[in-house]
Motif scaffolding. Sequence first.
Motif, PDB file in Angstrom:
ATOM      1  N   TYR A 194       0.836  -1.201   0.000  1.00 37.78           N
ATOM      2  CA  TYR A 194       0.000   0.000   0.000  1.00 37.78           C
ATOM      3  C   TYR A 194       0.867   1.246   0.000  1.00 37.78           C
ATOM      4  O   TYR A 194       1.850   1.337   0.735  1.00 37.78           O
ATOM      5  CB  TYR A 194      -0.904   0.000   1.237  1.00 37.78           C
ATOM      6  CG  TYR A 194      -1.829   1.189   1.318  1.00 37.78           C
ATOM      7  CD1 TYR A 194      -2.843   1.373   0.377  1.00 37.78           C
ATOM      8  CD2 TYR A 194      -1.709   2.121   2.347  1.00 37.78           C
ATOM      9  CE1 TYR A 194      -3.705   2.449   0.454  1.00 37.78           C
ATOM     10  CE2 TYR A 194      -2.568   3.202   2.432  1.00 37.78           C
ATOM     11  CZ  TYR A 194      -3.562   3.366   1.482  1.00 37.78           C
ATOM     12  OH  TYR A 194      -4.410   4.448   1.549  1.00 37.78           O
ATOM     13  N   THR A 327      -9.135 -11.574   5.920  1.00 40.55           N
ATOM     14  CA  THR A 327      -9.724 -11.344   4.588  1.00 40.55           C
ATOM     15  C   THR A 327      -9.052 -10.205   3.834  1.00 40.55           C
ATOM     16  O   THR A 327      -9.350 -10.000   2.652  1.00 40.55           O
ATOM     17  CB  THR A 327     -11.228 -11.021   4.704  1.00 40.55           C
ATOM     18  OG1 THR A 327     -11.401  -9.915   5.607  1.00 40.55           O
ATOM     19  CG2 THR A 327     -12.003 -12.219   5.218  1.00 40.55           C
ATOM     20  N   ALA A 329      -6.048  -9.714   2.589  1.00 43.01           N
ATOM     21  CA  ALA A 329      -5.081  -9.988   1.521  1.00 43.01           C
ATOM     22  C   ALA A 329      -5.705 -10.626   0.286  1.00 43.01           C
ATOM     23  O   ALA A 329      -4.998 -10.946  -0.682  1.00 43.01           O
ATOM     24  CB  ALA A 329      -3.969 -10.888   2.054  1.00 43.01           C
ATOM     25  N   THR A 330      -7.021 -10.801   0.268  1.00 44.75           N
ATOM     26  CA  THR A 330      -7.668 -11.408  -0.898  1.00 44.75           C
ATOM     27  C   THR A 330      -7.489 -10.523  -2.130  1.00 44.75           C
ATOM     28  O   THR A 330      -7.841  -9.345  -2.100  1.00 44.75           O
ATOM     29  CB  THR A 330      -9.175 -11.602  -0.632  1.00 44.75           C
ATOM     30  OG1 THR A 330      -9.341 -12.393   0.553  1.00 44.75           O
ATOM     31  CG2 THR A 330      -9.844 -12.291  -1.807  1.00 44.75           C
ATOM     32  N   PRO A 331      -6.944 -11.051  -3.227  1.00 42.61           N
ATOM     33  CA  PRO A 331      -6.721 -10.219  -4.424  1.00 42.61           C
ATOM     34  C   PRO A 331      -8.030  -9.738  -5.043  1.00 42.61           C
ATOM     35  O   PRO A 331      -9.049 -10.428  -5.002  1.00 42.61           O
ATOM     36  CB  PRO A 331      -5.981 -11.151  -5.379  1.00 42.61           C
ATOM     37  CG  PRO A 331      -5.431 -12.240  -4.518  1.00 42.61           C
ATOM     38  CD  PRO A 331      -6.411 -12.410  -3.403  1.00 42.61           C
ATOM     39  N   VAL A 332      -7.998  -8.523  -5.589  1.00 40.91           N
ATOM     40  CA  VAL A 332      -9.110  -7.977  -6.373  1.00 40.91           C
ATOM     41  C   VAL A 332      -8.604  -7.859  -7.803  1.00 40.91           C
ATOM     42  O   VAL A 332      -7.826  -6.967  -8.135  1.00 40.91           O
ATOM     43  CB  VAL A 332      -9.570  -6.610  -5.832  1.00 40.91           C
ATOM     44  CG1 VAL A 332     -10.629  -6.005  -6.752  1.00 40.91           C
ATOM     45  CG2 VAL A 332     -10.120  -6.752  -4.413  1.00 40.91           C
ATOM     46  N   THR A 333      -9.006  -8.765  -8.652  1.00 39.43           N
ATOM     47  CA  THR A 333      -8.462  -8.829 -10.009  1.00 39.43           C
ATOM     48  C   THR A 333      -9.191  -7.907 -10.986  1.00 39.43           C
ATOM     49  O   THR A 333      -8.663  -7.576 -12.054  1.00 39.43           O
ATOM     50  CB  THR A 333      -8.530 -10.265 -10.534  1.00 39.43           C
ATOM     51  OG1 THR A 333      -9.889 -10.715 -10.467  1.00 39.43           O
ATOM     52  CG2 THR A 333      -7.651 -11.180  -9.683  1.00 39.43           C
ATOM     53  N   GLN A 365      -2.740  -1.076  -3.988  1.00 38.54           N
ATOM     54  CA  GLN A 365      -2.897  -2.340  -3.276  1.00 38.54           C
ATOM     55  C   GLN A 365      -4.223  -2.971  -3.724  1.00 38.54           C
ATOM     56  O   GLN A 365      -5.273  -2.702  -3.151  1.00 38.54           O
ATOM     57  CB  GLN A 365      -2.895  -2.111  -1.761  1.00 38.54           C
ATOM     58  CG  GLN A 365      -2.897  -3.388  -0.930  1.00 38.54           C
ATOM     59  CD  GLN A 365      -3.108  -3.087   0.551  1.00 38.54           C
ATOM     60  OE1 GLN A 365      -3.722  -2.086   0.907  1.00 38.54           O
ATOM     61  NE2 GLN A 365      -2.597  -3.951   1.407  1.00 38.54           N
ATOM     62  N   THR A 367      -6.226  -5.378  -3.330  1.00 37.71           N
ATOM     63  CA  THR A 367      -6.744  -6.432  -2.464  1.00 37.71           C
ATOM     64  C   THR A 367      -8.001  -5.897  -1.788  1.00 37.71           C
ATOM     65  O   THR A 367      -8.334  -4.712  -1.883  1.00 37.71           O
ATOM     66  CB  THR A 367      -5.726  -6.814  -1.379  1.00 37.71           C
ATOM     67  OG1 THR A 367      -5.501  -5.660  -0.536  1.00 37.71           O
ATOM     68  CG2 THR A 367      -4.406  -7.257  -1.985  1.00 37.71           C
ATOM     69  N   THR A 368      -8.688  -6.794  -1.073  1.00 39.48           N
ATOM     70  CA  THR A 368      -9.872  -6.333  -0.344  1.00 39.48           C
ATOM     71  C   THR A 368      -9.484  -5.329   0.740  1.00 39.48           C
ATOM     72  O   THR A 368     -10.231  -4.386   1.024  1.00 39.48           O
ATOM     73  CB  THR A 368     -10.607  -7.523   0.285  1.00 39.48           C
ATOM     74  OG1 THR A 368      -9.663  -8.310   1.048  1.00 39.48           O
ATOM     75  CG2 THR A 368     -11.243  -8.396  -0.785  1.00 39.48           C
ATOM     76  N   HIS A 403     -14.788  -9.631  -0.508  1.00 39.36           N
ATOM     77  CA  HIS A 403     -14.243 -10.978  -0.293  1.00 39.36           C
ATOM     78  C   HIS A 403     -15.300 -12.052  -0.583  1.00 39.36           C
ATOM     79  O   HIS A 403     -14.962 -13.169  -0.966  1.00 39.36           O
ATOM     80  CB  HIS A 403     -13.766 -11.100   1.150  1.00 39.36           C
ATOM     81  CG  HIS A 403     -13.262 -12.454   1.528  1.00 39.36           C
ATOM     82  ND1 HIS A 403     -12.050 -12.942   1.128  1.00 39.36           N
ATOM     83  CD2 HIS A 403     -13.841 -13.456   2.272  1.00 39.36           C
ATOM     84  CE1 HIS A 403     -11.863 -14.159   1.609  1.00 39.36           C
ATOM     85  NE2 HIS A 403     -12.929 -14.489   2.291  1.00 39.36           N
TER      86      HIS A 403
END
Length: 406
Positions: A194, A327, A329-333, A365, A367-368, A403
């Motif tokens: 981040y 939750t 670190a869940t990727p947001v593609t 960043q 991610t969620t 997520h």
Amino acid sequence: MSLPTCARNATLRDLEAILRHQHAAKLDVVAPATAIRSERGAIVLSGVTPLLDERGVTTVDGRYVPTAAADGTIAAKLGISLRYLRRLRAERVDLFDANVNGWLHGHADNPPDPRSFLLRLFRRDDGDGVLRAMLSDSYGIIDNLDVLTAVLDGIRQADVDVEVRACDLSESAMHCKVYSPGVARLAPALLAGYRNPFSDPTLDAERRRIVTDLDDGRRAAQAEGQGYDEEPVVFAGFRFSNSEIGDGSVTLKPELFVRVCSNGLTLPALAVRKVHMSGRMEAGTVTWSRDTQNKHLAVIASQARDAVRHWLSPEFLAEQVDHVEQTAATPVTQPESTVKVVAKRLGFTDAEREGVLRHFIAGGQLTTGGLAHAITSFSQTVADPDRADALDDLALTAMTSAHRPR
């Protein structure tokens, strides 16, 4: 007399000065519906007993111009659509008067409203006063200055090192943000990768535009002196708020604070609230005994003390960081479509959705957790303090929503 009613990103010293200024101008009246009428959009009081205090006799009868927030309370108490009432104020003030007076005083076969109302006012020596709210006569008055004093007293009792990092004031509520520099924890899953979105000059300019004009330069210098902490660190903090006009309660809620960009992830599910209620008040000007006030404030101070001791502890911070990082670190593609779906679920406007997306991309960043940060950094560019606070409360909900499989 110039009477400031709002401030954004003010210091504690600035806020105290505004609240003391307001306190000197406050007037609270319980009046029957028959003593209230609307005239050219202003509320006119007649037949109300004058106020007698240390300053002498103050005439209460007169004109009071409603704030936008006050129009909301008038609509709520008289059962008029707020959207309709606002349109009448803007386009047909004669119909505004007719609607308000019709519900207050009755007409033909409809009797007058039998109720009395608490009117929260600002008096002015050089013209019309200000109507801040029309409330139930059982509303319990707990003023912002008293809440601020009580919470600060609770912090002192807790004996925890804290800094009040920012204060906001609207026509509806006061919001203050506090953190402890000595209670910190690494949060790599929440902050890895981040970057401060306000390093983007465009986003930084958006934030600076809504800073209150009270001693602006001093605050900017303080913010620039914070420096950049390369480690993924969050600090234990909390927020407290109060409404003087019936738009909520005294509320304290814990927060995870990211100092580098002033993001704060609030934990509203753990909030402590004290609702404003009292017994029915008699007609006339309202004054509270010092003993009654002290009892109310002692409860708030003790709640603040207990909350601070718990929330600003290493154990509580560790527990909350661990929970959030499950939750974060869940990727947001697909950032654009994800933000669109989450914004719709949470009721964001189109402008808010677009702003959050800009901050999401600028934060780098995807991610969620990055989405949660985008909401709390975007909220710093929102001029309305109450909406900004509401957005901050939704940040972790957004993270969980993103997520969740769609």
